[in-house]
Design a protein around this motif. Sequence first.
Motif, PDB file in Angstrom:
ATOM      1  N   GLU A 140      -3.337  -7.877  50.583  1.00  0.00           N
ATOM      2  CA  GLU A 140      -5.149  -7.881  49.366  1.00  0.00           C
ATOM      3  C   GLU A 140      -5.977  -6.813  49.441  1.00  0.00           C
ATOM      4  OE1 GLU A 140      -5.822 -11.709  48.299  1.00  0.00           O
ATOM      5  OE2 GLU A 140      -3.480 -11.134  48.578  1.00  0.00           O
ATOM      6  N   LYS A 141      -5.582  -5.777  50.170  1.00  0.00           N
ATOM      7  CA  LYS A 141      -6.200  -4.277  50.137  1.00  0.00           C
ATOM      8  C   LYS A 141      -5.800  -3.616  48.644  1.00  0.00           C
ATOM      9  CE  LYS A 141      -5.319  -0.965  51.907  1.00  0.00           C
ATOM     10  NZ  LYS A 141      -4.843   0.429  53.035  1.00  0.00           N
ATOM     11  N   TYR A 237     -11.611   7.449  51.655  1.00  0.00           N
ATOM     12  CA  TYR A 237     -10.650   6.594  52.267  1.00  0.00           C
ATOM     13  C   TYR A 237     -11.810   6.123  50.660  1.00  0.00           C
ATOM     14  CZ  TYR A 237      -9.847   1.860  53.882  1.00  0.00           C
ATOM     15  OH  TYR A 237      -9.492  -0.066  53.866  1.00  0.00           O
ATOM     16  N   TRP A 238     -10.512   5.191  49.988  1.00  0.00           N
ATOM     17  CA  TRP A 238     -11.460   4.515  48.797  1.00  0.00           C
ATOM     18  C   TRP A 238     -12.589   3.651  48.547  1.00  0.00           C
ATOM     19  CZ3 TRP A 238     -11.406   0.558  45.853  1.00  0.00           C
ATOM     20  CH2 TRP A 238     -11.895   0.732  44.314  1.00  0.00           C
ATOM     21  N   PRO A 239     -12.449   2.766  49.377  1.00  0.00           N
ATOM     22  CA  PRO A 239     -13.615   1.501  49.845  1.00  0.00           C
ATOM     23  C   PRO A 239     -14.806   2.053  49.948  1.00  0.00           C
ATOM     24  CG  PRO A 239     -11.659   1.007  50.405  1.00  0.00           C
ATOM     25  CD  PRO A 239     -10.870   1.891  49.685  1.00  0.00           C
ATOM     26  N   ASN A 240     -14.775   3.193  50.893  1.00  0.00           N
ATOM     27  CA  ASN A 240     -16.030   4.309  51.177  1.00  0.00           C
ATOM     28  C   ASN A 240     -16.274   5.207  49.989  1.00  0.00           C
ATOM     29  OD1 ASN A 240     -16.001   3.453  53.517  1.00  0.00           O
ATOM     30  ND2 ASN A 240     -14.834   4.883  54.931  1.00  0.00           N
ATOM     31  N   PRO A 306     -22.881  -0.458  52.193  1.00  0.00           N
ATOM     32  CA  PRO A 306     -22.497  -1.101  51.606  1.00  0.00           C
ATOM     33  C   PRO A 306     -21.649  -1.627  50.515  1.00  0.00           C
ATOM     34  CG  PRO A 306     -23.753   0.784  50.670  1.00  0.00           C
ATOM     35  CD  PRO A 306     -23.356   0.604  52.569  1.00  0.00           C
ATOM     36  N   LEU A 307     -20.497  -1.815  51.142  1.00  0.00           N
ATOM     37  CA  LEU A 307     -18.801  -1.889  51.131  1.00  0.00           C
ATOM     38  C   LEU A 307     -19.210  -3.272  50.123  1.00  0.00           C
ATOM     39  CD1 LEU A 307     -18.510  -0.512  53.965  1.00  0.00           C
ATOM     40  CD2 LEU A 307     -16.842  -0.712  53.165  1.00  0.00           C
ATOM     41  N   ARG A 308     -18.213  -2.510  48.883  1.00  0.00           N
ATOM     42  CA  ARG A 308     -18.006  -3.776  47.521  1.00  0.00           C
ATOM     43  C   ARG A 308     -16.296  -4.312  47.858  1.00  0.00           C
ATOM     44  NH1 ARG A 308     -19.876  -1.714  42.363  1.00  0.00           N
ATOM     45  NH2 ARG A 308     -18.684   0.212  42.777  1.00  0.00           N
ATOM     46  N   VAL A 309     -15.518  -3.290  47.958  1.00  0.00           N
ATOM     47  CA  VAL A 309     -13.937  -3.819  48.500  1.00  0.00           C
ATOM     48  C   VAL A 309     -13.739  -3.381  50.328  1.00  0.00           C
ATOM     49  CG1 VAL A 309     -11.788  -3.228  48.806  1.00  0.00           C
ATOM     50  CG2 VAL A 309     -13.430  -3.145  46.720  1.00  0.00           C
ATOM     51  N   ALA A 310     -13.802  -4.538  50.991  1.00  0.00           N
ATOM     52  CA  ALA A 310     -13.075  -4.056  52.492  1.00  0.00           C
ATOM     53  C   ALA A 310     -12.164  -5.265  53.487  1.00  0.00           C
ATOM     54  CB  ALA A 310     -14.940  -4.616  53.407  1.00  0.00           C
ATOM     55  N   ARG A 311     -11.890  -4.986  54.467  1.00  0.00           N
ATOM     56  CA  ARG A 311     -10.560  -5.586  54.564  1.00  0.00           C
ATOM     57  C   ARG A 311     -11.482  -5.747  55.839  1.00  0.00           C
ATOM     58  NH1 ARG A 311      -9.049  -8.637  51.885  1.00  0.00           N
ATOM     59  NH2 ARG A 311      -9.560 -10.042  52.972  1.00  0.00           N
ATOM     60  N   GLY A 312     -10.718  -6.807  56.818  1.00  0.00           N
ATOM     61  CA  GLY A 312     -10.804  -6.577  58.458  1.00  0.00           C
ATOM     62  C   GLY A 312     -12.277  -5.873  58.742  1.00  0.00           C
TER      63      GLY A 312
END
Length: 420
Positions: A140-141, A237-240, A306-312
């Motif tokens: 899903e990431k 890390y791209w989400p960061n 302020p993450l817009r994409v995150a898992r876990g």
Amino acid sequence: MEDLLLLVHRIPYPPNKGDKIRSWHLLRHLAARYRVHLATFVDDPDDWQYVAHVRKLCASSHFAPLNPRRARLRSLRALLANRALSLDYYSDRSTRAWVRRTMRDAGIERVVVFSSPMAQYTQDMPEVRRVVDLCDVDSEKWRAYADKKAWPASLLYGYEADRLLRYERQVAADSDAALFVSAPEAELFRTLAPESAARVGWFGNGVDTAYFSPDAGHANPYASGETALVFCGAMDYWPNVDAVQWFAQDVLPLVRARVPQASFVIVGARPAPEVQALAKLPGVTVTGTVPDVRPYVVHAALSVAPLRVARGIQNKVLEAMSMAKAVVVSPQALEGIDAATGSEVLLAEHAADVADTIVAALADDGLRAAVGHAARARVEASYGWDARLAPLDALLEAPRQPAGTAPLRAAIPSPTWNRA
């Protein structure tokens, strides 16, 4: 003590990023109960200095070098075989040979796998008890990346999302238990892999509250009069990267219009070029690698996630809470964390709302102190590592059950095994 094989995709030390924090405490927990045989990769040259430290906890170990650039090129061969690129990225002949030899020589009957690509090394060993810590639904990431990225990258990410989900389902079906980092992640995987729902569970991340303490006496790294908003994380890390770009460009100007002394301090190793470029913006500092992130958190006015994409679960949020720091989080960054919004964390999503929340908090010292105090109390009450890892002990010691028998979950007393 009995023998156990632990497979980890990245050397579990130092515990300075999400997966390493979880795998390090997993290794320590298992080493107190088993003779651990560890196979892992080292993908950062700086991490070779920690091999001796990790080996102290192991009965035997195998550390394979992994060059990320070569691994990316190697992973492209997966396209010809219609399989997930992640499998070929972590495919290594010497590791495969070491695992086979160690399993045979030590008579190992229990295996813990950390992250799905490492399951390939025991896939043909149906006789062993295997617990897989998938951590997040990684497929899903990749799907989220596909939604965010432009073509042709979106095409490749979509390919990986589909193939990796297929592999994750296979791994879960072949394992005695498939664990995740939070109840939402576990429930998501149940919907994606209903055939394995009975063996899906979770255990949340913990925090070393003695290390991440508000009272450690760290020197202030900020300039006099600076009102720092800090973000900590691996900055390649791209989400960061996406989070800090959005915050620096869309949120910080709104904050500084009302609080001119506010600054955004990005703390973390290996800042990507896009992150380094943010340092040219007014009020933005990019530190790169620092010896210790704690001074930056303790002396910040606020921590932001302020993450817009995150898992876990976001360890950066838990660690800041443990240091009694008020944290402004996005809904994605708060997922899987049991914290009351408004009293233990401050929640906001859209740029204007985030800016309003920050400005209001900066104007109210009492609010920040109260939220930080409540956050520390929440972490102390709910996020100790021993309690978090307790379900794993029961899973590893439960008798193996043939296909078609009662769900394994029935044997697990911990509430973190229950469905979300």
